[in-house]
Design a protein around this motif. Structure first.
Motif, PDB file in Angstrom:
ATOM      1  N   ASN A 169       4.966   8.422   7.892  1.00  0.00           N
ATOM      2  CA  ASN A 169       4.915   7.430   8.954  1.00  0.00           C
ATOM      3  C   ASN A 169       4.331   6.135   8.409  1.00  0.00           C
ATOM      4  OD1 ASN A 169       1.879   7.261   9.545  1.00  0.00           O
ATOM      5  ND2 ASN A 169       2.257   9.448   9.685  1.00  0.00           N
TER       6      ASN A 169
ATOM      7  N   GLN B  88       2.053   2.642   9.782  1.00  0.00           N
ATOM      8  CA  GLN B  88       1.235   2.131  10.880  1.00  0.00           C
ATOM      9  C   GLN B  88       0.909   0.666  10.652  1.00  0.00           C
ATOM     10  OE1 GLN B  88      -2.082   4.854  11.794  1.00  0.00           O
ATOM     11  NE2 GLN B  88      -1.199   6.201  10.252  1.00  0.00           N
TER      12      GLN B  88
ATOM     13  N   TYR C 130      -2.055  -2.271  11.673  1.00  0.00           N
ATOM     14  CA  TYR C 130      -3.407  -2.473  12.147  1.00  0.00           C
ATOM     15  C   TYR C 130      -3.685  -3.969  12.240  1.00  0.00           C
ATOM     16  CZ  TYR C 130      -4.516   2.423  11.089  1.00  0.00           C
ATOM     17  OH  TYR C 130      -4.544   3.800  11.061  1.00  0.00           O
TER      18      TYR C 130
ATOM     19  N   HIS D  82      -6.126   0.045  15.332  1.00  0.00           N
ATOM     20  CA  HIS D  82      -4.774   0.604  15.239  1.00  0.00           C
ATOM     21  C   HIS D  82      -3.887  -0.018  16.324  1.00  0.00           C
ATOM     22  CE1 HIS D  82      -1.599   3.625  15.943  1.00  0.00           C
ATOM     23  NE2 HIS D  82      -1.664   3.761  14.640  1.00  0.00           N
TER      24      HIS D  82
ATOM     25  N   LEU E  40       2.203   3.130  15.552  1.00  0.00           N
ATOM     26  CA  LEU E  40       2.666   4.037  14.508  1.00  0.00           C
ATOM     27  C   LEU E  40       4.149   4.274  14.693  1.00  0.00           C
ATOM     28  CD1 LEU E  40       1.069   7.365  13.347  1.00  0.00           C
ATOM     29  CD2 LEU E  40       3.418   7.356  14.192  1.00  0.00           C
TER      30      LEU E  40
ATOM     31  N   ARG F 154       7.242   6.724  13.054  1.00  0.00           N
ATOM     32  CA  ARG F 154       7.517   7.845  12.175  1.00  0.00           C
ATOM     33  C   ARG F 154       8.743   7.561  11.314  1.00  0.00           C
ATOM     34  NH1 ARG F 154       4.052  11.607  13.990  1.00  0.00           N
ATOM     35  NH2 ARG F 154       3.481  11.535  16.202  1.00  0.00           N
TER      36      ARG F 154
ATOM     37  N   PHE G 237      -2.252  -5.580   8.900  1.00  0.00           N
ATOM     38  CA  PHE G 237      -2.033  -4.722   7.743  1.00  0.00           C
ATOM     39  C   PHE G 237      -1.075  -3.585   8.096  1.00  0.00           C
ATOM     40  CE2 PHE G 237      -5.391  -6.287   4.970  1.00  0.00           C
ATOM     41  CZ  PHE G 237      -6.276  -6.864   5.862  1.00  0.00           C
TER      42      PHE G 237
ATOM     43  N   ASP H 289       1.265   6.721   4.813  1.00  0.00           N
ATOM     44  CA  ASP H 289       0.715   7.965   4.283  1.00  0.00           C
ATOM     45  C   ASP H 289       1.758   8.622   3.398  1.00  0.00           C
ATOM     46  OD1 ASP H 289       1.286  10.660   6.627  1.00  0.00           O
ATOM     47  OD2 ASP H 289       2.541   8.940   6.115  1.00  0.00           O
TER      48      ASP H 289
ATOM     49  N   THR I 190      -1.665  14.227   1.689  1.00  0.00           N
ATOM     50  CA  THR I 190      -2.938  14.187   0.977  1.00  0.00           C
ATOM     51  C   THR I 190      -4.041  13.571   1.812  1.00  0.00           C
ATOM     52  OG1 THR I 190      -2.321  12.068   0.020  1.00  0.00           O
ATOM     53  CG2 THR I 190      -1.802  14.038  -1.263  1.00  0.00           C
ATOM     54  N   TYR I 191      -3.772  13.319   3.088  1.00  0.00           N
ATOM     55  CA  TYR I 191      -4.740  12.728   4.008  1.00  0.00           C
ATOM     56  C   TYR I 191      -5.096  11.290   3.669  1.00  0.00           C
ATOM     57  CZ  TYR I 191      -5.429  17.698   4.809  1.00  0.00           C
ATOM     58  OH  TYR I 191      -5.231  19.022   5.036  1.00  0.00           O
ATOM     59  N   LYS I 192      -4.393  10.703   2.718  1.00  0.00           N
ATOM     60  CA  LYS I 192      -4.718   9.350   2.315  1.00  0.00           C
ATOM     61  C   LYS I 192      -3.746   8.353   2.927  1.00  0.00           C
ATOM     62  CE  LYS I 192      -4.260  10.019  -2.065  1.00  0.00           C
ATOM     63  NZ  LYS I 192      -4.282   9.763  -3.518  1.00  0.00           N
ATOM     64  N   TYR I 193      -4.285   7.173   3.219  1.00  0.00           N
ATOM     65  CA  TYR I 193      -3.453   6.072   3.662  1.00  0.00           C
ATOM     66  C   TYR I 193      -3.550   4.947   2.651  1.00  0.00           C
ATOM     67  CZ  TYR I 193      -2.623   8.208   8.152  1.00  0.00           C
ATOM     68  OH  TYR I 193      -2.218   9.067   9.132  1.00  0.00           O
TER      69      TYR I 193
ATOM     70  N   PHE J 230      -3.085   0.990   2.227  1.00  0.00           N
ATOM     71  CA  PHE J 230      -2.996  -0.236   3.011  1.00  0.00           C
ATOM     72  C   PHE J 230      -2.395  -1.358   2.189  1.00  0.00           C
ATOM     73  CE2 PHE J 230      -5.178   0.320   7.065  1.00  0.00           C
ATOM     74  CZ  PHE J 230      -5.702   1.586   6.887  1.00  0.00           C
ATOM     75  N   GLY J 231      -1.634  -2.195   2.876  1.00  0.00           N
ATOM     76  CA  GLY J 231      -1.102  -3.376   2.238  1.00  0.00           C
ATOM     77  C   GLY J 231      -2.160  -4.459   2.126  1.00  0.00           C
TER      78      GLY J 231
END
Lengths: 110, 112
Positions: free
Chosen positions: B31, B33, B35, B45, B48, B50, B88, B92, B97-100, B102-103
């Protein structure tokens, strides 16, 4: 409802001094927690993330460390700060796919 | 690692105009997102989308996603001075891996 706290809001520390930033989350259990750093006018750099107590993943090798002594507490530390550690530090937690950020701590290392 | 990149880096428009920001990323995603960050504050936030969605609306926000081009756009319609902020995108990784990631952000300034 869930809330996230960070303190202090601002901090000025001399080079070589230790650091401890604290983040706590209310209203949720077993959250995924994150520490980010943002340089002035820049994007976010992921520093650490944690999926549970005592479980820390480091993204960037440096003189910072993180700990999660309790389910809803995430601490960012350093034994000796460098000038390059200056920045805006943000804690976040994740629910489903969305991240929720704390108000941040602005750290200036002099 | 992938890195989102927004463009333009900065955008200045008059109140009432529409603002469009773009985000590009490098690898497959679950997905994407968007911000918002007001100066000196934490991120909020916004929306989002998908990977199997192409367009999503929320109030004055419209987000599109083109996975073939690995890009997304955020449109803010009828902008207001209060929309002045940095925006921004975050992605993911498919492997969970639970990481995001960011730009670098787009700084939007809406002039009254």
């Amino acid at each position: 409802s869930q809330t996230i706290h960070q303190w202090p809001a601002t901090l000025v520390q001399p080079v070589g001094s230790p650091l401890s930033l604290e983040c706590t989350v209310e209203g949720t259990s077993n959250p995924n927690l994150y520490w980010y750093r943002q340089a002035a006018g820049r994007g976010l750099q992921l520093l650490f993330y944690s999926v549970g107590i005592g479980q820390i993943s480091s993204e960037v090798p440096q003189n910072l460390s993180a700990s999660r002594p309790q389910d809803r507490q995430f601490i960012l530390s350093s034994k000796k700060l460098l000038l390059s550690d200056s920045g805006f530090y943000l804690c976040a937690w994740r629910e489903s796919y969305e991240q929720y950020f704390g108000p941040g701590t602005r750290l200036t290392v002099t | 690692s992938q890195q989102g990149e927004e463009d333009p880096q900065a955008l200045s428009i008059q109140e009432g105009e529409n603002a469009t920001m773009n985000c590009s990323y490098k690898t497959s995603i679950n997905n994407l997102q968007w911000y918002r960050q007001n100066s000196g504050r934490g991120l909020v936030h916004l929306i989002l989308i998908r990977s199997n969605e192409r367009e999503k609306h929320s109030g004055r926000l419209r987000v599109t996603l083109d996975t073939s081009k690995k890009s997304s756009s955020l449109l803010i319609t009828a902008s207001r001075a209060a929309d002045t902020a940095s925006y921004f995108c975050a992605t993911d990784e498919v492997q969970g891996t639970y990481k995001y990631i960011f730009g670098t952000g787009t700084r939007l300034k809406v002039l009254a």
